[in-house]
Design an enzyme around this catalytic site. Structure first.
Site, mmCIF file in Angstrom:
data_model
loop_
_atom_site.group_PDB
_atom_site.id
_atom_site.type_symbol
_atom_site.label_atom_id
_atom_site.label_comp_id
_atom_site.label_asym_id
_atom_site.label_seq_id
_atom_site.Cartn_x
_atom_site.Cartn_y
_atom_site.Cartn_z
ATOM 1 N N THR A 386 0.836 -1.212 0.041
ATOM 2 C CA THR A 386 -0.005 0.126 -0.061
ATOM 3 C C THR A 386 0.852 1.208 0.125
ATOM 4 O O THR A 386 2.246 1.090 0.153
ATOM 5 C CB THR A 386 -0.845 0.083 1.354
ATOM 6 O OG1 THR A 386 -1.541 -1.251 1.112
ATOM 7 C CG2 THR A 386 -1.902 1.245 1.523
ATOM 8 N N GLY A 479 -0.321 -3.613 5.376
ATOM 9 C CA GLY A 479 -1.398 -4.805 5.569
ATOM 10 C C GLY A 479 -1.752 -4.483 7.047
ATOM 11 O O GLY A 479 -1.956 -3.372 7.654
#
Length: 576
Positions: A386, A479
């Site tokens: 991410t 995560g």
């Protein structure tokens, strides 16, 4: 020299702690040895890739506000950080408007296609099939990034849509120089990318060789798609040729997205989750993110302990953090999901009374086995791959944005002719209640697959306010570990009085209930590890956690101080 004796009586029996006096502290810690943050007078951008950060800084310098810069950074990262930056994924943005004091959470998380069903990721024997939920066309939810950026710009921006996309188009068309980190990332993802010829043609060199540092990566199809989006707005992505190509590619790979799914995508403006911690206001992302809820929940519980006096990364502090994290992640598995489909007890989970009840279950001396922990009884309280960027502008407005493809390069599928890497966010649903996803997170019925539903996330874009003004903007990839990474940056600054660079650099720890292990980075002392083991913790020394991008604003002078996590060599904080 004198010493300060602290005896803590907060429902737990702590031994007396002998701490150094202030004179001893000064002798031990030379201020000149401190890690210094980046300083700027007006505005600042902290992002996981330098070119994108500089684009945001330039937008601020020419008079754009934090949201203008944020949209430009988001599109630029789709070019320069293809493993996570995206227009084929989705995410969350927290916007604080300095002039009005208004704070909004923008939910542009991916959505399950209309054809999705609860058991779509189970094999013939009823077992969860992670290959299907991660690396097939079925892994992709309907992307939200393009719609999310337009919603943010329309609500809070001051610049033209095409103007903020233009830098990304130039980068995609002219190419970017491959850094050592990007070269390693592409090499690691080779198997995933070469499974799709459309992806291999972009991310492998002609003849199939790997890109090397110093090579130039050109993304012509992505540039064409960005030009269409710039000219036509979100309709250039969600309708017409681009939407049809995305749908066709996903379906050819076994997925479900249709042109109608693309056309039906919507962004949701939500009320942020809010909490208080030692005089600071925490403002973070609500469900379908679990980040804000559990960040506030953990801080509420830890507020009952003298964390500053116990010390940063000491055995006792880490023990209390781990025990609190376990309880929060057990609640996450049971209660959290898309609030448009399931009732999420946000008020109960973020209640100070519930935090007090959590503390009653924690022993100062012993680690409670995860097998004995379940979701809390809320009845009395109900009334890595991410990327994150943080921005503060000269008017005190701020953006905390975290978005993702889920795993690195998502499913690995580039929709032919678009240059768009597709997400594999469908794995964030609970394919089968009780079965861990790719990050080891266990989910329940609240996060089961359902058509039109947004999968649960751990993304935690966060703004911390002091006296109603922005004090800190932070967030991270990682995560399941995002929540605890953001937690520790905040604690390091508030409890341990670190500056933003020190808070970003300090070793981190993480516990997510299951598996029952306390994950730590290198840098935690052996003596501390032995203390934790004596309390019953199973210690797992694992690779670095997170890549925080944080900016702190001094309330008195208005100056900004920022730091990009040193764990990521390509990240940068730039100001003007």
């Amino acid at each position: 020299m004198g010493v300060l004796k602290v005896v803590v009586t907060t429902g737990l029996a702590f031994a007396a702690l002998t701490l150094p006096s202030m004179a001893q502290e000064k002798a031990i810690f030379d201020p000149m040895d401190r890690i210094h943050p980046v300083w700027a007078e007006h505005g600042m951008v902290a992002a996981q890739e330098r070119l994108a950060a500089e684009i945001g800084r330039d937008i601020l310098a020419k008079g754009g506000n934090a949201v203008d810069a944020g949209v430009a950074v988001a599109f630029a990262l789709a070019v320069t950080l293809p493993q996570a930056g995206n227009i084929g994924g989705g995410g969350f943005m927290i916007v604080h408007d300095g002039p009005t004091g208004k704070t909004v959470a923008i939910d542009y998380r991916e959505k399950a296609p209309a054809g999705a069903s609860r058991d779509m990721f189970l094999d013939a024997q009823g077992n969860a099939d992670s290959g299907k939920s991660l690396y097939s066309g079925a892994a992709s939810g309907v992307p939200g990034t393009v719609a999310g950026m337009k919603a943010a710009l329309d609500a809070f921006g001051s610049m033209d849509w095409a103007e903020v996309i233009a830098p990304a188009i130039r980068l995609a068309e002219g190419g970017i120089v491959v850094t050592p980190k990007l070269a390693d990332s592409l090499k690691d993802a080779r198997k995933q990318l070469e499974a799709f010829p459309s992806s291999a043609r972009i991310f492998l060199k002609e003849g199939g060789a790997d890109y090397r540092p110093g090579d130039r990566l050109v993304q012509a199809d992505l540039a064409a798609t960005l030009k269409t989006i710039a000219a036509e707005g979100p309709d250039g992505f969600y309708k017409g040729a681009v939407a049809e190509k995305i749908s066709a590619a996903v379906q050819a790979a076994g997925g479900l997205i249709t042109p109608q799914d693309m056309a039906d995508y919507t962004v949701v403006m939500r009320e942020p989750v809010r909490g208080g911690y030692r005089g600071y206001e925490i403002v973070s992302m609500p469900p379908p993110s679990s980040g804000g809820v559990h960040l506030v929940q953990i801080l509420n519980a830890l507020e009952g302990y003298p964390i500053g006096a116990l010390g940063q990364n000491t055995g006792q502090t880490l023990h209390l953090m781990a025990e609190t994290m376990k309880l929060a992640y057990a609640d996450r598995a049971h209660y959290l999901g898309d609030p448009d489909f399931t009732a999420v007890p946000v008020a109960a989970l973020t209640s100070k009374d519930y935090a007090a009840a959590m503390r009653e279950t924690i022993s100062a001396d012993f680690a409670r086995p995860s097998a004995t922990i379940g979701p809390g009884d809320l009845t009395p309280y109900e009334s890595d791959q991410t990327t994150h960027f943080s921005i503060i502008d000269k008017n005190g407005s701020a953006v905390a944005n975290t978005y993702t493809l889920n795993l690195s390069y998502g499913s690995g599928l580039v929709a032919e002719g678009t240059g768009v890497l597709m997400n594999n966010e469908m794995d964030d649903f609970s394919a089968k209640p009780g079965v861990p996803n790719a990050f080891g997170l266990v989910g329940g019925d609240a996060n089961a697959v359902q058509a039109g539903k947004r999968p649960l996330s751990s993304m935690t874009p966060t703004i911390v306010l002091k006296d109603g003004k922005v004090w800190l903007v932070t967030g991270s990839p990682g995560g399941a570990r995002i929540i605890t990474t953001v937690l520790q940056v905040i604690m390091n600054m508030i409890d341990h009085k670190m500056n933003v660079a020190e808070a970003s650099t300090a070793p981190r720890a993480h516990h997510q209930w299951l598996p029952d292990e306390l994950r730590i980075e290198e840098g935690i002392s052996l003596d501390t590890i032995r203390i934790l083991q004596a309390k019953g913790h199973t210690i797992a020394l694992k690779p670095a956690m997170g890549s925080t991008q944080s900016i702190m604003r001094d309330g008195a002078s208005g100056a900004v101080y920022g730091a990009s996590d040193p764990r990521d060599p390509d990240a940068a904080t730039v100001g003007y």
